[in-house]
Design a protein around this motif. Structure first.
Motif, PDB file in Angstrom:
ATOM      1  N   GLU A  86       0.836  -1.205   0.000  1.00  0.00           N
ATOM      2  CA  GLU A  86       0.000   0.000   0.000  1.00  0.00           C
ATOM      3  C   GLU A  86       0.869   1.252   0.000  1.00  0.00           C
ATOM      4  O   GLU A  86       1.843   1.331   0.751  1.00  0.00           O
ATOM      5  N   GLY A  87       0.504   2.206  -0.834  1.00  0.00           N
ATOM      6  CA  GLY A  87       1.245   3.460  -0.910  1.00  0.00           C
ATOM      7  C   GLY A  87       2.406   3.428  -1.896  1.00  0.00           C
ATOM      8  O   GLY A  87       2.968   4.469  -2.206  1.00  0.00           O
ATOM      9  N   ARG A  89       3.812   2.751  -5.812  1.00  0.00           N
ATOM     10  CA  ARG A  89       3.237   3.035  -7.126  1.00  0.00           C
ATOM     11  C   ARG A  89       3.360   1.809  -8.025  1.00  0.00           C
ATOM     12  O   ARG A  89       4.163   0.915  -7.782  1.00  0.00           O
ATOM     13  N   ASN A 120      -1.457   4.375  -7.813  1.00  0.00           N
ATOM     14  CA  ASN A 120      -1.101   4.237  -6.401  1.00  0.00           C
ATOM     15  C   ASN A 120      -1.744   2.949  -5.885  1.00  0.00           C
ATOM     16  O   ASN A 120      -2.930   2.729  -6.114  1.00  0.00           O
ATOM     17  N   ILE A 121      -0.946   2.112  -5.220  1.00  0.00           N
ATOM     18  CA  ILE A 121      -1.526   0.889  -4.643  1.00  0.00           C
ATOM     19  C   ILE A 121      -2.277   1.302  -3.378  1.00  0.00           C
ATOM     20  O   ILE A 121      -1.673   1.763  -2.413  1.00  0.00           O
ATOM     21  N   THR A 122      -3.607   1.183  -3.424  1.00  0.00           N
ATOM     22  CA  THR A 122      -4.435   1.730  -2.340  1.00  0.00           C
ATOM     23  C   THR A 122      -4.805   0.692  -1.286  1.00  0.00           C
ATOM     24  O   THR A 122      -5.013   1.042  -0.124  1.00  0.00           O
ATOM     25  N   PHE A 136      -2.996   7.520 -10.554  1.00  0.00           N
ATOM     26  CA  PHE A 136      -2.242   8.481  -9.762  1.00  0.00           C
ATOM     27  C   PHE A 136      -2.031   9.758 -10.577  1.00  0.00           C
ATOM     28  O   PHE A 136      -1.818   9.702 -11.786  1.00  0.00           O
TER      29      PHE A 136
HETATM   30  C1  LIG Z   1      -1.842   5.840  -1.827  1.00  0.00           C
HETATM   31  O1  LIG Z   1      -2.551   4.854  -1.130  1.00  0.00           O
HETATM   32  C2  LIG Z   1      -2.254   4.818   0.246  1.00  0.00           C
HETATM   33  C3  LIG Z   1      -2.909   3.591   0.842  1.00  0.00           C
HETATM   34  O2  LIG Z   1      -4.292   3.612   0.622  1.00  0.00           O
HETATM   35  C4  LIG Z   1      -2.714   6.113   0.895  1.00  0.00           C
HETATM   36  O3  LIG Z   1      -2.417   6.110   2.271  1.00  0.00           O
HETATM   37  C5  LIG Z   1      -2.007   7.273   0.209  1.00  0.00           C
HETATM   38  O4  LIG Z   1      -2.512   8.505   0.701  1.00  0.00           O
HETATM   39  C6  LIG Z   1      -2.199   7.215  -1.289  1.00  0.00           C
HETATM   40  N1  LIG Z   1      -1.340   8.208  -1.912  1.00  0.00           N
HETATM   41  C7  LIG Z   1      -1.782   9.078  -2.784  1.00  0.00           C
HETATM   42  C8  LIG Z   1      -0.787  10.034  -3.299  1.00  0.00           C
HETATM   43  O5  LIG Z   1      -2.947   9.107  -3.161  1.00  0.00           O
END
Ligand SMILES: *[C@@H]1O[C@H](CO)[C@@H](O)[C@H](O)[C@H]1NC(C)=O
Ligand SMILES: *[C@@H]1O[C@H](CO)[C@@H](O)[C@H](O)[C@H]1NC(C)=O
Length: 205
Positions: A86-87, A89, A120-122, A136
């Motif tokens: 998570e977080g 790319r 972005n891996i969420t 992203f």
């Molecule tokens: C990417 O995903 C993570 C995990 O969900 C989150 O904490 C973070 O804010 C996201 N980053 C962006 C730039 O959107």
């Protein structure tokens, strides 16, 4: 006119059908301007299909839609493990519409159909068999697209165990309708081709 009895049996048959199709393991999300989605039953364990789904370095060997998917740090430096985190790319090279299967690592991409996106891996939820990544660098108001994928266990009416693979990407924002018009059909073909090829890959391993 149908008699009440006939209507009742129609209703019972449709109820039985509804119950024999696998329940979704994807989270509910708001509908967008358009959605690409696919699902398929795979004769393999959930662990094996999860392994195929999250083994990004092997995508080129079987995936007609996503030809390359590289996990990077937030500074776009590829990670050594290439496991989804998570977080981190993802840099994704896809073919829209997909290549004609079967493909392997040497299959030529069509440069005119190549789309490169940074995501972005969420969500990485191995316990739930779910993973998601989101486009992203684009404000949600302009274009928002999050792709969820899930693998869950399903037992059919004959007691046979399957892995149920599902993937869904909802597009919303001001540009989503245009993306849907230009690429919606090719994206849908990509989702279908990836699901079919994932079945072949997982059942053959
Ligand atoms: C990417 O995903 C993570 C995990 O969900 C989150 O904490 C973070 O804010 C996201 N980053 C962006 C730039 O959107
Ligand atoms: C699933 O695969 C096994 C071999 O791994 C095979 O014996 C079985 O018949 C297959 N089941 C179905 C429903 O295709």
């Amino acid at each position: 006119m149908f008699s009440p009895l006939v209507l009742l049996s129609f209703w019972l048959i449709s109820l039985a059908r509804a119950q024999s199709s696998p329940p979704t393991n994807l989270p509910p999300v708001d509908p967008g301007a358009f959605t690409a989605e696919a699902s398929i039953l795979i004769n393999a364990t959930v662990e094996k299909v999860w392994g195929v789904l999250t083994d990004f370095p092997s995508y080129a060997e079987w995936n007609p839609f996503v030809r390359s998917q590289v996990v990077t740090s937030e500074f776009l430096v590829p990670t050594s493990s290439q496991e989804p985190v998570e977080g981190h790319r993802l840099i994704i090279w896809s073919q829209i519409p997909p290549l004609t299967p079967p493909v392997n690592a040497n299959s030529f991409a069509n440069p005119l159909n190549t789309r490169i996106t940074i995501e972005n891996i969420t969500h990485v939820q191995p316990d739930l068999g779910r993973v998601a990544w989101k486009l992203f660098g684009s404000p949600d108001a302009i274009l928002s697209a999050e792709r969820w994928s899930a693998v869950s266990a399903f037992q059919d009416e004959d007691g046979i165990e399957w892995a149920f693979y599902e993937s869904r990407e909802v597009f919303s924002g001001g540009l989503a309708a245009l993306v849907g018009t230009l690429q919606g059909e090719g994206l849908q073909q990509g989702f279908d081709a990836q699901a079919q090829a994932m079945k072949v890959r997982a059942e053959g391993l």
